[in-house]
Scaffold this active site. Structure first.
Site, PDB file in Angstrom:
ATOM      1  N   SER A 163       0.853  -1.184   0.000  1.00 44.95           N
ATOM      2  CA  SER A 163       0.000   0.000   0.000  1.00 44.95           C
ATOM      3  C   SER A 163       0.888   1.232   0.000  1.00 44.95           C
ATOM      4  O   SER A 163       2.063   1.165   0.389  1.00 44.95           O
ATOM      5  CB  SER A 163      -0.893   0.006   1.252  1.00 44.95           C
ATOM      6  OG  SER A 163      -1.550   1.250   1.419  1.00 44.95           O
TER       7      SER A 163
ATOM      8  N   TYR B 142      -2.788  -0.597  10.627  1.00 46.03           N
ATOM      9  CA  TYR B 142      -2.758  -1.044   9.227  1.00 46.03           C
ATOM     10  C   TYR B 142      -1.503  -0.523   8.538  1.00 46.03           C
ATOM     11  O   TYR B 142      -0.812  -1.272   7.828  1.00 46.03           O
ATOM     12  CB  TYR B 142      -4.003  -0.558   8.498  1.00 46.03           C
ATOM     13  CG  TYR B 142      -4.096  -1.036   7.069  1.00 46.03           C
ATOM     14  CD1 TYR B 142      -4.488  -2.339   6.780  1.00 46.03           C
ATOM     15  CD2 TYR B 142      -3.780  -0.190   6.011  1.00 46.03           C
ATOM     16  CE1 TYR B 142      -4.568  -2.783   5.465  1.00 46.03           C
ATOM     17  CE2 TYR B 142      -3.859  -0.630   4.702  1.00 46.03           C
ATOM     18  CZ  TYR B 142      -4.258  -1.923   4.429  1.00 46.03           C
ATOM     19  OH  TYR B 142      -4.326  -2.362   3.127  1.00 46.03           O
TER      20      TYR B 142
END
Length: 285
Positions: free
Chosen positions: A134, A147
């Site tokens: 990501s 996260y």
């Protein structure tokens, strides 16, 4: 192709979203694809087979990899995609148990899959591992610290692993998407230690997340990038996936840290009280 038949790909978390798009794209490109899902796949016609797999279980991982090896005798491509997030919340609003849970899937699950597949790739003398990371692997995510931490861990692990394995014919790449229009946010785990002090911040971040998801790119963008990484003669370690991800990668690389920090805070409206936040459409900072 490997000279014997189609290349064999194993894609985790392939029942929906990015994983499903990746598995479909690889199948269209001629791979024989095995998708996996812990919860089981929704009914529907697919161009790839689904196998049950829980990346948090050593036994489940070994069983799935052994089944692919039993059927085809090799694995040419592993795509580590399985993962989940925690709904926007302050870092202190998640217990240690919850922090362990997200790392168990997003990071240790990736390690389990890698450890199960790499011995077969070493014996073959070839293979590709593509990890779905990501932009939060190189940028912070306020109110999404856990996260972001898992994705930072994926970046470091992948880069180190690529150095270890490239002389054995195996290459490792990380795909770095930004927001993608999937049901990922529908599976968020709620923070398990919520505090009143963060109520307004949670409200503001949830509102902002809804805005950006409404204008996000399609998961096919990630699928195309995975195929590019998997088929490249000289693969890169990192591939930004999508227009926003590419802009953010350039910003992180060339902009002063103070400008990056200010852009994050402005885009997420961290310094604006939730009650007075304007209802604007999403944009990149």
């Amino acid at each position: 192709m490997n000279g014997i038949g189609p290349k064999i790909a194993l894609v985790t978390g392939a029942s929906s979203g990015i994983g499903e798009a990746v598995a479909q794209r690889l199948a269209e490109a001629g791979y024989e694809v095995y998708g996996t899902s812990r919860r089981g796949a929704k009914p529907g016609k697919r161009s790839f087979e689904m196998l049950p797999l829980d990346v948090t279980s050593d036994e489940s991982v070994e069983a799935a990899v052994s089944e692919v090896m039993r059927r085809d005798g090799r694995i040419d491509l592993l795509v580590n995609n399985a993962g989940f997030g925690v709904a926007p919340a302050g870092a202190e609003e998640s217990s240690i148990e919850q922090a362990r849970s997200i790392f168990e899937t997003n990071f240790f699950g990736l390690i389990r899959m890698t450890r199960a597949v790499v011995p077969h790739m070493r014996r073959q003398g070839s293979g590709r591992i593509v990890n779905i990371g990501s932009v939060l692997g190189f940028l912070p995510m306020p109110y999404g610290a856990l996260y972001a931490a898992t994705k930072h861990a994926v970046e470091g692990y992948s880069e180190s692993l690529d150095h270890e394995l490239r002389t054995r014919g195996i290459r490792v790449s990380v795909i770095e998407p930004a927001y993608m229009r999937t049901s990922f946010d529908a599976n968020f785990m709620e923070a398990d230690a919520k505090l009143d002090e963060y109520r307004e911040a949670r409200t503001g971040m949830n509102k902002r997340l809804g805005e950006v998801m409404a204008t996000a790119e399609q998961p096919s963008v990630v699928a195309d990038t995975v195929l590019k990484a998997a088929s490249a003669t000289h693969p890169k370690l990192r591939y930004a996936a999508g227009k926003l991800a590419n802009r953010l990668r350039l910003l992180r690389r060339f902009a002063p840290q103070g400008l990056v920090d200010a852009g994050i805070r402005k885009d997420l409206r961290l310094d604006v009280p939730a009650a007075s936040q304007p209802n604007r459409t999403a944009r990149a900072f």
